[in-house]
Design a protein around this motif. Structure first.
Motif, mmCIF file in Angstrom:
data_model
loop_
_atom_site.group_PDB
_atom_site.id
_atom_site.type_symbol
_atom_site.label_atom_id
_atom_site.label_comp_id
_atom_site.label_asym_id
_atom_site.label_seq_id
_atom_site.Cartn_x
_atom_site.Cartn_y
_atom_site.Cartn_z
ATOM 1 N N VAL A 13 0.838 -1.184 0.000
ATOM 2 C CA VAL A 13 0.000 0.000 0.000
ATOM 3 C C VAL A 13 0.881 1.245 0.000
ATOM 4 C CG1 VAL A 13 -1.744 1.301 1.291
ATOM 5 C CG2 VAL A 13 -1.832 -1.204 1.246
ATOM 6 N N TYR A 15 0.989 5.012 1.097
ATOM 7 C CA TYR A 15 0.293 5.929 1.995
ATOM 8 C C TYR A 15 0.645 7.365 1.602
ATOM 9 C CZ TYR A 15 -0.151 1.610 4.636
ATOM 10 O OH TYR A 15 -0.438 0.324 5.018
ATOM 11 N N PHE A 19 -3.671 10.064 6.956
ATOM 12 C CA PHE A 19 -3.922 8.807 7.661
ATOM 13 C C PHE A 19 -4.493 9.179 9.027
ATOM 14 C CE2 PHE A 19 -2.497 4.235 7.839
ATOM 15 C CZ PHE A 19 -3.016 3.948 9.095
ATOM 16 N N SER A 123 -5.580 7.692 3.293
ATOM 17 C CA SER A 123 -4.774 6.517 2.948
ATOM 18 C C SER A 123 -5.134 5.335 3.826
ATOM 19 C CB SER A 123 -3.286 6.826 3.128
ATOM 20 O OG SER A 123 -2.775 7.551 2.051
ATOM 21 N N GLY A 124 -5.453 5.624 5.087
ATOM 22 C CA GLY A 124 -5.740 4.569 6.034
ATOM 23 C C GLY A 124 -6.258 5.153 7.330
ATOM 24 N N ARG A 168 -4.960 -0.934 5.161
ATOM 25 C CA ARG A 168 -5.535 0.406 5.319
ATOM 26 C C ARG A 168 -6.331 0.579 6.613
ATOM 27 N NH1 ARG A 168 -4.383 3.398 1.048
ATOM 28 N NH2 ARG A 168 -4.177 2.455 -1.013
#
Length: 404
Positions: A13, A15, A19, A123-124, A168
Motif C-alpha cells: 500500500v 500511503y 492517515f 490513505s488509512g 488500510r
C-alpha cells in the motif's frame, strides 16, 4: 474455509494521503459473547431485553456505557462540533445539536469502510473501540471474567475487522494488564495476527480485592517486554477510567454514563486526569527506561495535560533525581505520540513534544468529532506544508512502523 479479516492479504500500500489516527467502529451486540468461554457467560457482558429496550449487563450489573448498545439509530458524525468547541450560538440549546440517523453500514463492515476511506481522501485509519472502552471498568472486580471477555472481544475484532485489513484499516485489539500472565498469552496470539497497536485503558490496573496498581509495577514488565520486542505500539484511548470516584466525593455522579445527566462538576474534576496520571505512572515507574524501544500514544485525551505533566515531572526529577534517568520532557519526546483535540493549541503542543509526535485524529464517526476527517487540516494554519504532512500522514506511519 472462510478467512478472518486478519488472514486476508493485500499488495503493498502507498500511503500518500492523510492517515487518520482516531477512527471508530460500532460493535455488534455479540462482540463480547460470540467467542466467550461458556463458563463466563453469566460473568461477562450480556445482552438482555427489557420491553422494547436492548440493554447490557456486566456480570449482574447494568452496563450503561453507551445509551443504546444496538447503535441504531446512532449519533450523526460531527453533530456536536460546536458544543466541543464551546461555540454554541446564542439561543441554541446543547440538546438541539444532538442528531441521530440509521446505522451506516460503514460503521460495521470493513469493505464498506474501505470505500468510505477512499471517499474521505484518506490513505488509512487507526480503528479503536467504542463500547469496549467501558468494559475494563465494568468488569474490574472479576479479573478472570475481564481477561476472558477481552480475549473474546479480540477474536470478534479479528473476525469482523482484522488487525491490518488490506493495509488500510489498522484495528487495535484490547489489552488488559490485570492478569499479566494472561496478558502475555493474549499478546502471543495478537502478535501472530500481525497487529501493530493495542488499545489499553488509561487507568490504574485492577489488581483484585478492590486494589489497583501502577503500570510501572514489576509484575507487568513481562507484558511491556513482549510489546517492546514485537514493536507493537500502545494506544491509551479515552475510556471509563473509574475517575468518577473522585467526582462522587464532591457530590458528582459515581458512574460515568455518557449523554445521560451530564455533570459540569464531574467534567471539570475528572477532565484529563486519567491520561495525565497514566503517563506519569509509566514514566516514574521506569517503564520507558527498562524498555527503550516502546512506543506509546495518547489518543482522544486532548493535549493540554502534557504541559502540566512536564512541569510536575520536572519538579519531581529535581526533588528525587534517583527516580529519573533523564529530563522527563525528553522521555516524552522520545516515546509519546499525541492526538490533540482539534480545538486546542496544536502549535503549542508541537513546540513542546516535537511536530513529529503530533497526530491527526478526527474521532470519526463519533458526534464529538469532525464531520469530515480531513477538516482537521484547517486547524493547522500555524504549520508549514512539511509539518502539515507530518501531522496528517507520516507521524502515525512512524508509530505503526509502516513504510512511506
Amino acid at each position: 474455509m472462510t478467512l478472518t479479516a486478519s488472514e486476508q492479504t493485500t499488495s503493498t500500500v502507498v500511503y500518500d494521503r492523510p492517515f487518520d489516527s482516531d477512527n471508530h467502529y460500532y460493535e455488534t451486540l455479540d462482540a463480547f459473547t460470540r467467542h466467550l468461554d461458556p463458563k463466563y457467560k453469566d460473568r461477562g457482558i450480556r445482552v438482555i431485553q427489557r420491553g422494547k429496550r436492548t440493554e447490557l449487563l456486566a456480570g449482574s450489573e447494568l452496563f450503561e456505557f453507551v445509551p443504546n448498545p444496538t447503535f441504531d439509530p446512532v449519533i450523526v458524525p460531527g453533530c456536536q462540533d460546536l458544543l466541543f468547541r464551546g461555540q454554541i450560538p446564542e439561543g441554541v440549546s446543547p440538546r438541539d445539536l444532538m442528531k441521530v440517523e440509521p446505522l451506516n453500514p460503514a460503521y460495521r463492515d470493513h469493505d464498506v469502510r474501505l470505500r468510505m476511506i477512499e471517499e474521505q481522501g484518506l490513505s488509512g485509519i487507526l480503528m479503536l473501540p467504542t463500547l469496549a472502552c467501558g468494559v475494563e471498568e465494568a468488569l474490574k472486580k472479576d479479573i478472570p471474567a475481564l481477561m476472558a471477555s477481552a480475549s473474546a472481544f479480540n477474536r470478534w475484532l479479528d473476525e469482523d475487522w482484522g488487525f491490518a485489513y488490506q493495509g488500510r484499516i489498522f484495528s487495535a485489539p484490547m489489552l488488559s494488564f490485570a492478569d499479566p500472565d494472561a496478558a502475555v498469552k493474549e499478546l502471543d496470539w495478537i502478535i501472530e495476527r500481525r497487529a501493530r497497536v493495542v488499545y489499553v485503558r488509561p487507568a490504574p490496573i485492577p489488581a483484585g480485592y478492590g486494589r489497583s496498581k501502577p503500570f510501572g509495577a514489576p509484575e507487568y514488565d513481562k507484558v511491556w517486554a513482549k510489546l517492546a520486542e514485537a514493536g507493537i505500539a500502545v494506544a491509551f484511548h479515552l475510556s471509563d477510567s473509574g475517575y468518577n470516584t473522585f467526582a462522587a466525593a464532591w457530590g458528582g455522579p459515581e458512574r460515568f454514563v455518557p449523554f445521560r445527566n451530564p455533570s459540569p462538576l464531574a467534567s471539570v474534576l475528572v477532565s484529563d486526569r486519567a491520561i495525565h496520571d497514566t503517563i506519569a505512572s509509566v514514566i516514574i515507574g521506569g517503564v520507558l527506561h527498562r524498555h527503550p524501544t516502546l512506543k506509546i500514544a495518547s489518543i482522544e485525551n486532548g493535549s493540554d495535560f502534557i504541559h502540566l505533566l512536564i512541569k510536575r515531572l520536572r519538579k519531581q526529577a529535581n526533588q528525587s533525581p534517583h527516580m529519573f534517568h533523564e529530563d522527563p520532557a525528553d522521555t516524552i519526546r522520545k516515546h509519546l505520540w499525541v492526538t490533540p483535540y482539534y480545538e486546542e493549541d496544536i502549535r503549542k503542543l508541537a513546540d513542546v513534544i516535537g511536530v513529529d509526535r503530533v497526530l491527526f485524529g478526527s474521532d470519526w464517526p463519533h458526534g464529538e468529532g469532525l464531520e469530515t476527517p480531513t477538516d482537521f487540516l484547517k486547524e493547522l494554519h500555524a504549520f508549514d506544508e512539511a509539518e502539515k504532512d507530518q501531522i496528517m500522514r507520516t507521524n502515525v506511519l512512524d508509530l505503526l512502523g509502516l513504510e512511506y
